[in-house]
Design a protein around this motif. Structure first.
Motif, PDB file in Angstrom:
ATOM      1  N   GLU A  93       0.741  -1.308  -0.083  1.00  0.00           N
ATOM      2  CA  GLU A  93       0.147  -0.043  -0.001  1.00  0.00           C
ATOM      3  C   GLU A  93       0.894   1.356  -0.023  1.00  0.00           C
ATOM      4  OE1 GLU A  93      -3.381   0.344  -0.470  1.00  0.00           O
ATOM      5  OE2 GLU A  93      -3.510  -1.525  -0.614  1.00  0.00           O
ATOM      6  N   ILE A  94       2.025   1.252   0.649  1.00  0.00           N
ATOM      7  CA  ILE A  94       2.721   2.348   0.735  1.00  0.00           C
ATOM      8  C   ILE A  94       3.398   2.896  -0.454  1.00  0.00           C
ATOM      9  CG2 ILE A  94       4.872   1.513   1.460  1.00  0.00           C
ATOM     10  CD1 ILE A  94       5.253   3.571   3.652  1.00  0.00           C
ATOM     11  N   ASN A  95       3.905   1.729  -1.203  1.00  0.00           N
ATOM     12  CA  ASN A  95       4.350   2.208  -2.594  1.00  0.00           C
ATOM     13  C   ASN A  95       3.901   1.553  -3.994  1.00  0.00           C
ATOM     14  OD1 ASN A  95       5.257  -0.531  -1.635  1.00  0.00           O
ATOM     15  ND2 ASN A  95       7.147  -0.329  -2.927  1.00  0.00           N
ATOM     16  N   LYS A  96       2.643   1.019  -3.644  1.00  0.00           N
ATOM     17  CA  LYS A  96       1.906   0.572  -4.814  1.00  0.00           C
ATOM     18  C   LYS A  96       1.630   1.865  -5.883  1.00  0.00           C
ATOM     19  CE  LYS A  96      -2.580  -0.281  -4.122  1.00  0.00           C
ATOM     20  NZ  LYS A  96      -3.790  -1.104  -3.509  1.00  0.00           N
ATOM     21  N   GLU A  97       1.221   3.007  -5.485  1.00  0.00           N
ATOM     22  CA  GLU A  97       1.023   3.911  -6.718  1.00  0.00           C
ATOM     23  C   GLU A  97       2.383   4.369  -7.393  1.00  0.00           C
ATOM     24  OE1 GLU A  97      -1.899   5.120  -7.484  1.00  0.00           O
ATOM     25  OE2 GLU A  97      -3.028   3.676  -6.254  1.00  0.00           O
ATOM     26  N   ASP A  98       3.254   4.270  -6.660  1.00  0.00           N
ATOM     27  CA  ASP A  98       4.737   4.595  -7.330  1.00  0.00           C
ATOM     28  C   ASP A  98       5.306   3.708  -8.424  1.00  0.00           C
ATOM     29  OD1 ASP A  98       5.688   6.747  -5.466  1.00  0.00           O
ATOM     30  OD2 ASP A  98       5.200   5.481  -3.914  1.00  0.00           O
ATOM     31  N   THR A  99       4.794   2.261  -8.022  1.00  0.00           N
ATOM     32  CA  THR A  99       5.186   1.341  -8.850  1.00  0.00           C
ATOM     33  C   THR A  99       4.261   1.273 -10.012  1.00  0.00           C
ATOM     34  OG1 THR A  99       5.639  -0.439  -6.985  1.00  0.00           O
ATOM     35  CG2 THR A  99       4.973  -1.331  -9.096  1.00  0.00           C
ATOM     36  N   ILE A 100       2.772   1.842  -9.903  1.00  0.00           N
ATOM     37  CA  ILE A 100       1.957   1.821 -11.207  1.00  0.00           C
ATOM     38  C   ILE A 100       2.465   3.022 -11.938  1.00  0.00           C
ATOM     39  CG2 ILE A 100      -0.132   2.404 -11.585  1.00  0.00           C
ATOM     40  CD1 ILE A 100      -1.350   1.235  -9.177  1.00  0.00           C
ATOM     41  N   ASN A 101       3.044   4.257 -11.341  1.00  0.00           N
ATOM     42  CA  ASN A 101       3.502   5.436 -12.033  1.00  0.00           C
ATOM     43  C   ASN A 101       4.884   5.160 -12.649  1.00  0.00           C
ATOM     44  OD1 ASN A 101       3.640   8.253 -12.643  1.00  0.00           O
ATOM     45  ND2 ASN A 101       5.107   8.486 -10.878  1.00  0.00           N
ATOM     46  N   LEU A 102       5.800   4.292 -12.190  1.00  0.00           N
ATOM     47  CA  LEU A 102       6.656   3.744 -12.747  1.00  0.00           C
ATOM     48  C   LEU A 102       6.486   3.127 -13.938  1.00  0.00           C
ATOM     49  CD1 LEU A 102      10.178   3.809 -12.643  1.00  0.00           C
ATOM     50  CD2 LEU A 102       9.846   1.807 -10.993  1.00  0.00           C
ATOM     51  N   ILE A 103       5.559   1.917 -13.916  1.00  0.00           N
ATOM     52  CA  ILE A 103       5.403   1.215 -14.805  1.00  0.00           C
ATOM     53  C   ILE A 103       4.975   1.895 -15.983  1.00  0.00           C
ATOM     54  CG2 ILE A 103       3.728  -0.514 -15.688  1.00  0.00           C
ATOM     55  CD1 ILE A 103       4.133  -1.844 -13.019  1.00  0.00           C
ATOM     56  N   ASN A 104       3.940   2.863 -15.961  1.00  0.00           N
ATOM     57  CA  ASN A 104       3.501   3.723 -16.857  1.00  0.00           C
ATOM     58  C   ASN A 104       4.309   4.302 -17.744  1.00  0.00           C
ATOM     59  OD1 ASN A 104       0.618   3.125 -16.897  1.00  0.00           O
ATOM     60  ND2 ASN A 104       0.164   4.426 -15.184  1.00  0.00           N
ATOM     61  N   ILE A 105       5.431   4.862 -17.033  1.00  0.00           N
ATOM     62  CA  ILE A 105       6.423   5.662 -17.647  1.00  0.00           C
ATOM     63  C   ILE A 105       7.586   4.736 -18.388  1.00  0.00           C
ATOM     64  CG2 ILE A 105       8.541   7.102 -17.366  1.00  0.00           C
ATOM     65  CD1 ILE A 105       7.209   8.303 -14.862  1.00  0.00           C
TER      66      ILE A 105
END
Length: 266
Positions: A93-105
């Motif tokens: 939960e703490i870094n899931k959004e960061d992972t998604i953002n990274l994948i999209n880039i």
């Protein structure tokens, strides 16, 4: 004694734990540390006992800067494989959004991307990934990891129930994204007791599997992480039996990069 697997050079590595690897494969971590508390965790042996805190999260922009300035990184669908995690739980939960953002880039680079997790990937979260950017069969692959089903509360006590984890596999057929049952590591006299349950999962979701060995300190075949500090523990009889049995129902790989290197289409 140091033995290297083809394509893995323990010397040609990045010393920073957020980004390291070689020309064939680079590992990226949006965070350091994991709250899963798996009994077989290798982080303590690497002095990576960081807790799951915001202080360990690296800004996506900084991680991308490190990647793009790295001389090992080759862009393109035939370029460097990008693996997310291994020093963290990339879908926490703490870094899931960061992972998604990274994948999209990263998808814009066309490189093969791998994501391995012991978490449940909900369809809502999955659809935050810009699937329109996926341009080739190995562009994004997802590995749902498990070493035991019936005894997860003992050996993977900080994780999500494997049955819920496996529900993530429904995205494979719906969105045509390669997903794999990632049985890693095989725990002697433990993983094998769930062999029939793993077969049921394979048949239910029509997925292939990777069966991986246990990382340990000592000597042997150097692991693809840790800059030569970890090795693959010698496979036990359980490992060979599991590979043999699962092979009756699906393709079984021994290393997670094999499907990409072999150009397997789902």
């Amino acid at each position: 004694m140091y033995i290297t697997i083809e394509g893995i050079d323990a010397i040609d590595t990045i010393t920073n734990n957020y980004l390291y690897g070689n020309r064939e494969r680079l590992f990226l971590n949006t965070n350091l540390g994991c709250n899963s508390k798996c009994s077989y965790c290798y982080l303590p042996s690497l002095d990576l006992t960081f807790g799951k805190t915001p202080n360990n999260i690296i800004q996506t922009e900084k991680l991308l800067e490190m990647l793009n300035s790295n001389t090992n990184f080759k862009k393109g669908k035939d370029g460097t494989i990008l693996s997310l995690g291994c020093y963290s739980e990339c879908w926490d939960e703490i870094n899931k959004e960061d992972t998604i953002n990274l994948i999209n880039i990263l998808l814009e680079y066309q490189n093969p991307i791998q994501l391995a997790t012991k978490k449940y990937i909900s369809e809502d979260d999955f659809c935050k990934i810009n699937l329109n950017k996926i341009k080739h069969p190995n562009h994004l692959s997802i590995f749902i990891s498990s070493s035991t089903i019936t005894q997860f509360q003992k050996y993977e006590k900080g994780t999500i129930d494997p049955i819920l984890r496996f529900d993530s596999f429904k995205m494979q057929s719906k969105y045509n994204i390669p997903m794999y049952l990632y049985i890693k590591p095989v725990l002697e006299n433990i993983t094998i007791t769930d062999i029939n349950l793993y077969i049921q999962i394979i048949k239910q979701y029509n997925i292939d599997a990777i069966v991986g060995g246990l990382f340990t300190t000592g000597e042997g075949v150097i692991a693809p992480i840790s800059e030569g500090k970890l090795y693959y523990k010698d496979n036990n009889n359980d490992y060979d039996y599991i590979v043999k049995e699962l092979s009756l129902y699906c393709k079984v790989y021994r290393y997670s990069i094999e499907p990409i290197k072999q150009g397997i289409k789902k």
